[in-house]
Design an enzyme around this catalytic site. Structure first.
Site, PDB file in Angstrom:
ATOM      1  N   GLU A  49      77.848  71.281  33.983  1.00 55.44           N
ATOM      2  CA  GLU A  49      78.785  70.248  33.549  1.00 55.44           C
ATOM      3  C   GLU A  49      80.212  70.574  33.986  1.00 55.44           C
ATOM      4  OE1 GLU A  49      76.650  70.579  29.675  1.00 55.44           O
ATOM      5  OE2 GLU A  49      77.304  68.523  29.418  1.00 55.44           O
TER       6      GLU A  49
ATOM      7  N   ASN B  32      86.972  72.656  27.870  1.00 52.55           N
ATOM      8  CA  ASN B  32      86.064  72.011  26.921  1.00 52.55           C
ATOM      9  C   ASN B  32      86.464  72.497  25.529  1.00 52.55           C
ATOM     10  OD1 ASN B  32      83.965  71.072  25.399  1.00 52.55           O
ATOM     11  ND2 ASN B  32      82.342  71.975  26.653  1.00 52.55           N
TER      12      ASN B  32
ATOM     13  N   ARG C 265      86.956  67.855  29.213  1.00 46.36           N
ATOM     14  CA  ARG C 265      85.738  67.187  28.736  1.00 46.36           C
ATOM     15  C   ARG C 265      86.085  66.442  27.448  1.00 46.36           C
ATOM     16  NH1 ARG C 265      80.939  69.451  25.117  1.00 46.36           N
ATOM     17  NH2 ARG C 265      79.689  67.570  25.170  1.00 46.36           N
TER      18      ARG C 265
ATOM     19  N   HIS D  25      76.058  63.637  26.763  1.00 44.32           N
ATOM     20  CA  HIS D  25      75.618  64.509  27.863  1.00 44.32           C
ATOM     21  C   HIS D  25      75.671  63.787  29.205  1.00 44.32           C
ATOM     22  CE1 HIS D  25      72.806  66.486  24.669  1.00 44.32           C
ATOM     23  NE2 HIS D  25      73.856  67.259  24.814  1.00 44.32           N
TER      24      HIS D  25
ATOM     25  N   ARG E  50      69.055  68.869  14.641  1.00 39.31           N
ATOM     26  CA  ARG E  50      69.201  67.438  14.336  1.00 39.31           C
ATOM     27  C   ARG E  50      67.839  66.758  14.292  1.00 39.31           C
ATOM     28  NH1 ARG E  50      73.285  66.842  18.930  1.00 39.31           N
ATOM     29  NH2 ARG E  50      75.224  67.658  18.046  1.00 39.31           N
TER      30      ARG E  50
END
Ligand code: ADP
Length: 398
Positions: A385, A7, A91, A180, A241
């Site tokens: 993940e 990743n 990823r 995601h 965010r």
């Protein structure tokens, strides 16, 4: 077969080596400050001590070379040679509309990923650098791209279109993509296993609540809606965010603060969310929870507003699917935050939800937190993940 999961960020690289058959984690680690002074690698083999290696990493190739050296090191290594790494799973943040599934990496695939760069200018170029560095060092090893956006490609048009002139979609592919996806896919499948019911017959809402946060609606095994959009800025209020807001606010703030659109977007990405709502106190829910319990207004405001937004999305997705069988909480906050889970569930009586307080007090464990009588089940499922990427990679190369 051992699968190396990579990743890659702009200055960091996380990795895990996973045995695809036993699904055992063999080693994992993180390279930080790649290309910046003070680069270091943390490396944790499954049966050994965690190592901190401080060594210059001029670029991602240097970082991956260090990772491969560590994995094959005589003393602290976990494999004898690189031949024991059967494939690499990467990823990739944005696959645009080009990728609805994971795919074996070829030159054509690389070009198609590159074509998505302007949809994710911070992430995709870094992901590509990671792929190229691995290809250079392991030219014979098959590599697979696993996209954050792929799981959401099953969304119907009415869910992914924005209410703007249609030609913006045709000309520039402006639409909701969602992120995601690997987590939403893994968690929703795991929910079906926990409930002992066929995945294809369930209506599931997944709340991935981490620093970045998103909700998805998974109906009969397919994603039908998700809260993040063209970029990860849309949807829930997150750590830093803003999530959903009136787009006119941007021009309004530019004028008031004499800032550019770029500067205001930076505020919306990095200084907003619960950090902004708590007047800069913290983006971390551990701090906010302490503040809330101490009766501090900024923390109370931030947590209540965060929870309320999640509640609204759950309501919207229950409506979109004409019902919901299970709601899942995952990621840092979802897995470890009994307090925020409790706040969210306190709104959901209308779904017949009742919470078992003993189960909900657990952190970081797979558990059903609703009572047996609860009409809609509520589950906590730690996401994984990396394992999901290893599974996808193995499926394509075995
Ligand atoms: P990301 O992968 O998006 O960076 P994570 O899924 O790792 O984020 O989630 C990180 C967040 O999880 C932290 O910012 C923190 O708010 C939250 N978190 C971690 N541990 C706890 C805890 N014990 N209680 C409440 N929140 C927690």
């Amino acid at each position: 077969m051992n699968i190396l999961v990579i990743n890659c960020g702009s200055s960091s690289l996380k990795f895990q080596l996973i045995n695809a058959q036993s699904e055992e984690l063999i080693a994992k680690g993180l390279c930080e400050r790649i290309g910046i002074e003070g680069s270091q690698m943390t490396y944790a083999p499954k049966d050994g001590d965690k190592l901190q290696i401080t060594e210059p990493m001029a670029d991602h190739t240097a970082a991956i070379r260090l990772v491969l050296n560590a994995l094959t090191d005589e003393k602290s290594g976990v494999v004898k040679s690189l031949d024991e790494i059967g494939a690499v799973g990467h990823r990739i943040v944005h696959g645009g509309e080009n990728f609805a599934t994971s795919t074996l990496i070829t030159d054509e695939v690389l070009a198609a990923i590159e074509a998505c760069n302007d949809l994710a200018p911070l992430h995709n170029p870094a992901n590509l650098i990671g792929i190229n560095a691995c290809r250079e060092l392991m030219p014979e090893t098959p590599m697979v791209a696993v996209f954050d956006t792929a799981f959401h490609q099953t969304m119907p048009e009415e869910a992914y279109l924005y209410g703007i002139p249609y030609h913006y979609y045709e000309d520039y592919k402006v639409r909701r993509y969602g992120f995601h996806g690997t987590s939403h896919s893994y968690v929703s499948q795991q929910a079906a296993k926990m409930l002992g019911k066929p995945y294809e017959e369930l209506k599931i809402i997944v709340c991935h609540l981490g620093n970045g946060a998103s909700v998805s609606a998974v109906k009969n095994g397919k994603c039908v809606d998700t809260s993040m959009g063209l970029t990860p800025l849309e949807g829930l209020i997150m750590g830093t965010r803003s999530g959903d807001m009136d787009p006119a606010i941007i021009e309004f703030l530019c004028n008031k603060e004499n800032k550019s659109v770029h500067e205001i977007l930076n505020v919306l990405n990095k200084e907003s969310g619960v950090l902004g709502l708590s007047e800069g106190y913290s983006s971390d829910f551990r701090d906010l929870e302490k503040g809330y319990r101490a009766g501090e207004a900024p923390s109370i405001r931030a947590m209540k507003t965060f929870a309320y937004r999640v509640v609204k999305y759950i309501g919207a997705y229950a409506a979109a699917m004409n019902g919901v069988d299970a709601i899942c909480f995952t990621a840092g906050i979802g897995e470890n935050g009994p307090f925020i889970r409790g706040m969210i569930c306190s709104y959901l009586e209308y779904l017949g939800i009742a919470i078992n307080e003993t189960e909900n007090a657990k952190r970081g464990e797979e558990t059903v937190i609703s009572t047996p009588e609860s009409r809609t089940k509520v589950l906590v499922i730690p996401t994984n993940e990396e394992l999901a990427i290893a599974r996808e990679t193995f499926e394509l190369v075995k």
